[in-house]
Scaffold this active site. Sequence first.
Site, PDB file in Angstrom:
ATOM      1  N   TYR A   1       0.854  -1.184   0.000  1.00  0.00           N
ATOM      2  CA  TYR A   1       0.000   0.000   0.000  1.00  0.00           C
ATOM      3  C   TYR A   1       0.886   1.229   0.000  1.00  0.00           C
ATOM      4  O   TYR A   1       1.822   1.318   0.791  1.00  0.00           O
ATOM      5  CB  TYR A   1      -0.895   0.004   1.239  1.00  0.00           C
TER       6      TYR A   1
ATOM      7  N   ASP B   1       9.290   2.789  -0.394  1.00  0.00           N
ATOM      8  CA  ASP B   1       8.257   3.472   0.381  1.00  0.00           C
ATOM      9  C   ASP B   1       8.488   3.105   1.841  1.00  0.00           C
ATOM     10  O   ASP B   1       8.087   2.035   2.292  1.00  0.00           O
ATOM     11  CB  ASP B   1       6.867   3.036  -0.098  1.00  0.00           C
TER      12      ASP B   1
ATOM     13  N   LYS C   1       4.606   9.272   8.633  1.00  0.00           N
ATOM     14  CA  LYS C   1       4.316   8.699   9.950  1.00  0.00           C
ATOM     15  C   LYS C   1       5.280   9.164  11.050  1.00  0.00           C
ATOM     16  O   LYS C   1       5.080  10.259  11.564  1.00  0.00           O
ATOM     17  CB  LYS C   1       4.196   7.179   9.829  1.00  0.00           C
TER      18      LYS C   1
HETATM   19  C1  LIG Z   1       0.504   4.832   5.652  1.00  0.00           C
HETATM   20  C2  LIG Z   1       1.251   4.543   4.421  1.00  0.00           C
HETATM   21  C3  LIG Z   1       1.184   5.380   3.295  1.00  0.00           C
HETATM   22  C4  LIG Z   1       0.228   6.522   3.198  1.00  0.00           C
HETATM   23  O1  LIG Z   1       0.474   7.530   4.127  1.00  0.00           O
HETATM   24  P1  LIG Z   1      -0.712   8.545   4.504  1.00  0.00           P
HETATM   25  O2  LIG Z   1      -0.061   9.515   5.425  1.00  0.00           O
HETATM   26  O3  LIG Z   1      -1.786   7.715   5.132  1.00  0.00           O
HETATM   27  O4  LIG Z   1      -1.169   9.173   3.231  1.00  0.00           O
HETATM   28  C5  LIG Z   1       2.010   5.106   2.219  1.00  0.00           C
HETATM   29  N1  LIG Z   1       2.850   4.059   2.247  1.00  0.00           N
HETATM   30  C6  LIG Z   1       2.939   3.237   3.304  1.00  0.00           C
HETATM   31  C7  LIG Z   1       3.921   2.109   3.273  1.00  0.00           C
HETATM   32  C8  LIG Z   1       2.135   3.432   4.414  1.00  0.00           C
HETATM   33  O5  LIG Z   1       2.202   2.572   5.436  1.00  0.00           O
END
Ligand SMILES: *Cc1c(COP(=O)(O)O)cnc(C)c1O
Length: 423
Positions: free
Chosen positions: A143, A238, A266
Amino acid sequence: MSSRSHKLFEAAKRRIPGGVNSPVRAFRSVGGEPFFVESANGARIRNVDGKEYLDYVGTWGPAILGHAPQPVIEAVREAAGRGLSFGIPNPLEVEMAETICRLVPSVEKVRMVNSGTEATMSCVRLARGFTGRDRIVKFEGCYHGHVDSLLVKAGSGALTHGQPDSAGVPGALAELTITIPFNDLDAVRAVFAREGRGIAAVIVEPVPANAGLYLPEPGFHEGLRAVCDEYGALLIFDEVMTGFRVAAGGYQELCGVRPDLTAMGKVIGGGLPVGAFGGRADIMDQLSPDGPVYQAGTLSGNPLAMAAGLAQLREMERRDGWRTLENLGAAFEAAMREIITDLPLTFQRIGSMFCLYFTPEPVRNLAEAQRSDREAFNRYFHACLTDGVYFAPSQFEAGFLSLAHTAADLEKTAEIARKALRV
Ligand SMILES: *Cc1c(COP(=O)(O)O)cnc(C)c1O
């Protein structure tokens, strides 16, 4: 049920789609209703009806020190006293950029945004602009936020709610995204052999944590790096979830593979809305105003968000937090493994992130994660919740430990889990 949470949820559903501002919060897959939060402190979260939970969601990752840590609260207060947003450079942005470049091995230049979604979206545009190619390779179950090009076989809420391919994404755009099972290097090589010269980038969660949690097999990321180099495609890690979480420098510090671009979020926001993306200077210099790839943000580099993130990272470094979290994680893993020895379950962990799958086989990709018995997970989730332990309300999410979790908290949690698994 006439609890305050229930009344609030009824009101929310009238004015907010599904009653929530992010789908997984609706508890749809586990059944029942979400609780509304009054406050959170340390490892504990209290709902509006006065019930307290030991929290293993940690606002989905950011709360690495626990909730409402004093140094972060004070930094935000202090910053707020000097103004909430300026829309012109402030010194904290420079300190944040220098901190990220110091901690994350591959990042030479970085730009701040307001969410992980913005970070991955910008990486994809930049990769396309830099290479002059359109195709993107991603992995099933990974994701990367709700970016059009990346909502193809996506994890997290999209997977939980059975919509890994979202409506509203034009087919012409989705066609440019190629998906491959995680850990399948042969499939990656086959795709590149077929259309490698059209591929702008491979984007990957280096440790996928949005379909539960599974680990890369030895050599997987080295293999991705080699294939990208051979065909002139960029490698994007990511690390929105793993960055500043599994190690100060993210998973790339642990595996030693150097991506071209990294998406972050995060933990670096300390609980405020923050994302960042960075990497090789020659690629980052393609961004406007220096280069032709447009990217911008009214609130990007917001002083409160920078202050919160910097305070959180400083505190983690000062306390050698990553080492403590590894020890806590190892202790929790040992306790959980002991509980499940004679049960058909699998516990997977890296550092302070973990997942309990309701399948006896190890999980290495999405297909194997989907073998998990969701009904059994749902019973376990609700039994734990009743006893005051809040795990993520979906099999396809990871759990998080924080520096506020004590050995006693973990022992108590393991006991509650033991009981929940015997129900
Ligand atoms: C949470 C997450 C996102 C998206 O971040 P948001 O701040 O919710 O837009 C993208 N990549 C990974 C791996 C994530 O865990």
